[in-house]
Scaffold this motif. Structure first.
Motif, short mmCIF file in Angstrom:
data_model
loop_
_atom_site.label_atom_id
_atom_site.label_comp_id
_atom_site.label_asym_id
_atom_site.label_seq_id
_atom_site.Cartn_x
_atom_site.Cartn_y
_atom_site.Cartn_z
N VAL A 1 -21.99 -3.57 -1.22
CA VAL A 1 -23.15 -3.40 -2.11
C VAL A 1 -24.19 -4.49 -1.87
O VAL A 1 -25.39 -4.23 -1.88
CB VAL A 1 -22.68 -3.41 -3.58
CG1 VAL A 1 -23.86 -3.55 -4.52
CG2 VAL A 1 -21.90 -2.14 -3.90
N LEU A 2 -23.72 -5.71 -1.61
CA LEU A 2 -24.64 -6.84 -1.45
C LEU A 2 -24.96 -7.15 0.00
O LEU A 2 -25.54 -8.18 0.32
CB LEU A 2 -24.06 -8.08 -2.13
CG LEU A 2 -23.88 -7.95 -3.65
CD1 LEU A 2 -23.32 -9.24 -4.23
CD2 LEU A 2 -25.19 -7.58 -4.34
N GLY A 3 -24.57 -6.27 0.93
CA GLY A 3 -25.03 -6.39 2.30
C GLY A 3 -24.12 -7.12 3.26
O GLY A 3 -24.54 -7.46 4.37
N GLU A 4 -22.87 -7.36 2.88
CA GLU A 4 -21.93 -8.01 3.79
C GLU A 4 -21.17 -6.97 4.61
O GLU A 4 -20.87 -5.88 4.12
CB GLU A 4 -20.93 -8.87 3.00
CG GLU A 4 -21.59 -10.00 2.20
CD GLU A 4 -20.59 -10.73 1.33
OE1 GLU A 4 -19.45 -10.23 1.19
OE2 GLU A 4 -20.94 -11.78 0.78
N ASN A 5 -20.86 -7.31 5.86
CA ASN A 5 -20.09 -6.39 6.70
C ASN A 5 -18.74 -6.09 6.06
O ASN A 5 -18.08 -6.99 5.53
CB ASN A 5 -19.85 -6.99 8.09
CG ASN A 5 -21.08 -6.90 8.97
OD1 ASN A 5 -21.88 -5.98 8.85
ND2 ASN A 5 -21.23 -7.86 9.87
N PHE A 6 -18.34 -4.82 6.12
CA PHE A 6 -17.01 -4.45 5.62
C PHE A 6 -16.19 -3.90 6.78
O PHE A 6 -16.60 -2.96 7.46
CB PHE A 6 -17.09 -3.38 4.53
CG PHE A 6 -15.73 -2.99 4.01
CD1 PHE A 6 -15.15 -3.68 2.97
CD2 PHE A 6 -15.01 -1.96 4.61
CE1 PHE A 6 -13.89 -3.35 2.51
CE2 PHE A 6 -13.75 -1.62 4.17
CZ PHE A 6 -13.18 -2.31 3.11
N SER A 7 -15.05 -4.53 7.00
CA SER A 7 -14.15 -4.07 8.05
C SER A 7 -12.72 -4.13 7.55
O SER A 7 -12.42 -4.80 6.55
CB SER A 7 -14.31 -4.90 9.32
OG SER A 7 -14.01 -6.27 9.07
#
Length: 462
Positions: free
Chosen positions: A227-233
């Motif tokens: 939601v806040l723009g951090e990469n999700f892996s």
């Protein structure tokens, strides 16, 4: 051409060939070469376009008309392909162009808008019996997160019960606003979606940047940004199996391509093998030329799918027998003594497959139950998540779930074991339920198109 130039990597040589119906674009129509200011229609932009392409390709294209025309043709074809991928004929094309090409040129009225929306929010909160203070506002990809300090702890119950009224008061769908806890005492996070014209776009270039970083995971998978723009892996090897479900238009197929492409960009053909099953024969065929495909092809018919699944079960059993002989417990220990690739099994549209033959559930369940230690991992995708498609026996052995927008809360419950996916925004908005986190993580996916797929395949095949 502007759409293509926004992509950091150059267009592939495969664009030199016309697919299906089509023709070469008229050079004079595209550049206006030879036109004067007194002529009607296009002006002569040939020098400007040639200069742009020279800078982009780091090559003097004023010295070679042949190279210039070659690159120009590729960019036009790639740009049109990207437009076909991201623009729906049901939407206004002029509005789409404005959002896609000129979004960075918009005046920044965010502070004024945020102040106005904060006043509206605080007034709406008072109406449902919640008196609070806004401690912080963070603008995410599609949502604004308000950190609300509640002086009276009893107001938290009022807030939970009044979310539907709050949504109505702010002119949003009933389930649009979500509430979550915070590490700060007395503070609750309220996520409020913005209107689509104010969404930020998750660029597929983020996946490429992420892929170039070092990864500790055995099978790292990039799905988008939080939601806040951090990469999700996540690590598919630890998952070890995934269900991916969402209604038509939710972004399910694009999410599936993102999962596959992130594996292609981070793995080598010696360490990873794909087994692909696509009953419709439309989505996974783009990967048909991958080297060393399990079975040598993309399975499309029920018979091909049955044979492939049976062969996968036999491979699993053969690996288990090999591990006993080697004196090891799993593929991690075996890989130190013998080169065994992990196998990712992708089933596009599980519901269609099981509707054609219910018997195919048996090998899928066996793989879900026993294949983890042998390095075989399932990725099952469907548009129709129901109790028939995703039975309890299969569901209990697929721990990681990815839910995009669905039609009903009952479908969300089947995917996530809880409501929530019916309130997602669509177009790649998803909830991801992991085994080590109590609550699903909300992620916005990128629009992975044909260009990203082609480049990922090219890198994997090297």
């Amino acid at each position: 051409m502007a759409k293509s130039l926004k992509i950091e990597t150059p267009p592939e040589s495969g664009l030199d060939t016309i697919e299906k119906k089509g023709r070469d674009y008229d050079f004079r129509e595209v550049t206006g070469v030879g036109k004067s200011e007194n002529d009607k229609g296009l002006h002569d932009f040939d020098d400007a376009i040639r200069a742009l392409l020279s800078v982009y390709h780091q090559e003097d294209l004023f010295a070679s008309d042949q190279r210039y025309k070659l690159f120009l043709q590729r960019h036009i074809r790639r740009g049109l392909r990207e437009i076909r991928t991201s623009w729906s004929s049901g939407h206004n094309f002029i509005n789409w162009l404005r959002e896609e090409l000129f979004q960075d040129l918009k005046p920044d009225n965010s502070q004024l808008a945020a102040a106005t929306e904060t006043d509206l929010l605080l007034n709406a909160l008072v109406e449902i019996g919640v008196h609070s203070e806004v401690r912080d506002i963070k603008q995410g990809i599609r949502l604004d997160r308000y950190a609300l300090y509640l002086a009276n702890i009893n107001h938290l119950d009022n807030l939970k019960k009044g979310l539907a009224k709050l949504s109505f008061r702010l002119g949003l769908p009933e389930n649009a606003i979500t509430l979550s806890g915070s590490k700060e005492a007395g503070v609750a996070n309220l996520d409020i979606p913005r209107s689509p014209e104010h969404w930020k776009i998750v660029s597929p270039a983020r996946m490429n940047e992420w892929a170039d970083l070092p990864h500790k995971e055995k099978l790292p998978v990039w799905l988008g940004q939080t939601v806040l723009g951090e990469n999700f892996s996540m690590d598919l090897a630890e998952a070890p199996h995934v269900l991916l479900a969402g209604a038509t238009g939710s972004g399910k197929t694009v999410c599936l391509h993102s999962l596959i492409c992130s594996l292609l960009r981070t793995q080598s053909r010696e360490k990873l093998q794909f087994a692909l099953i696509d009953p419709k024969g439309t989505e996974l065929n783009v990967y048909a030329k991958l080297p060393d495909l399990f079975g040598g092809f993309v399975a499309k018919s029920t018979l091909e799918a049955a044979n492939m699944l049976d062969e996968l079960v036999e491979t699993m059993e053969a690996r288990n027998r090999l591990f006993v002989e080697m004196g090891v417990r799993d593929i991690d220990e075996a890989s130190k003594k013998s080169a065994l690739p992990r196998i990712v099994v992708v089933v596009e549209e599980l519901a269609d497959l099981l509707m054609q033959s219910r018997e195919l559930e048996t090998p899928l369940v066996r793989l879900a139950q026993k294949a983890r230690s042998t390095g075989i991992h399932l990725v099952l995708a469907t548009q129709r998540p129901d109790a028939v498609t995703f039975s309890g026996l299969l569901r209990s052995n697929i721990p990681v779930r990815i839910a995009l927008r669905v039609q009903k809360h009952t479908e969300s419950s089947i995917i996530l074991d809880q409501k929530g996916a019916e309130a997602l925004l669509g177009r790649g908005d998803m909830l991801i339920k992991l085994t080590d986190q109590p609550e699903p993580v909300r992620v916005h996916g990128a629009r992975v198109g044909d260009s990203e797929i082609a480049l990922a395949i090219q890198k994997f095949c090297r």
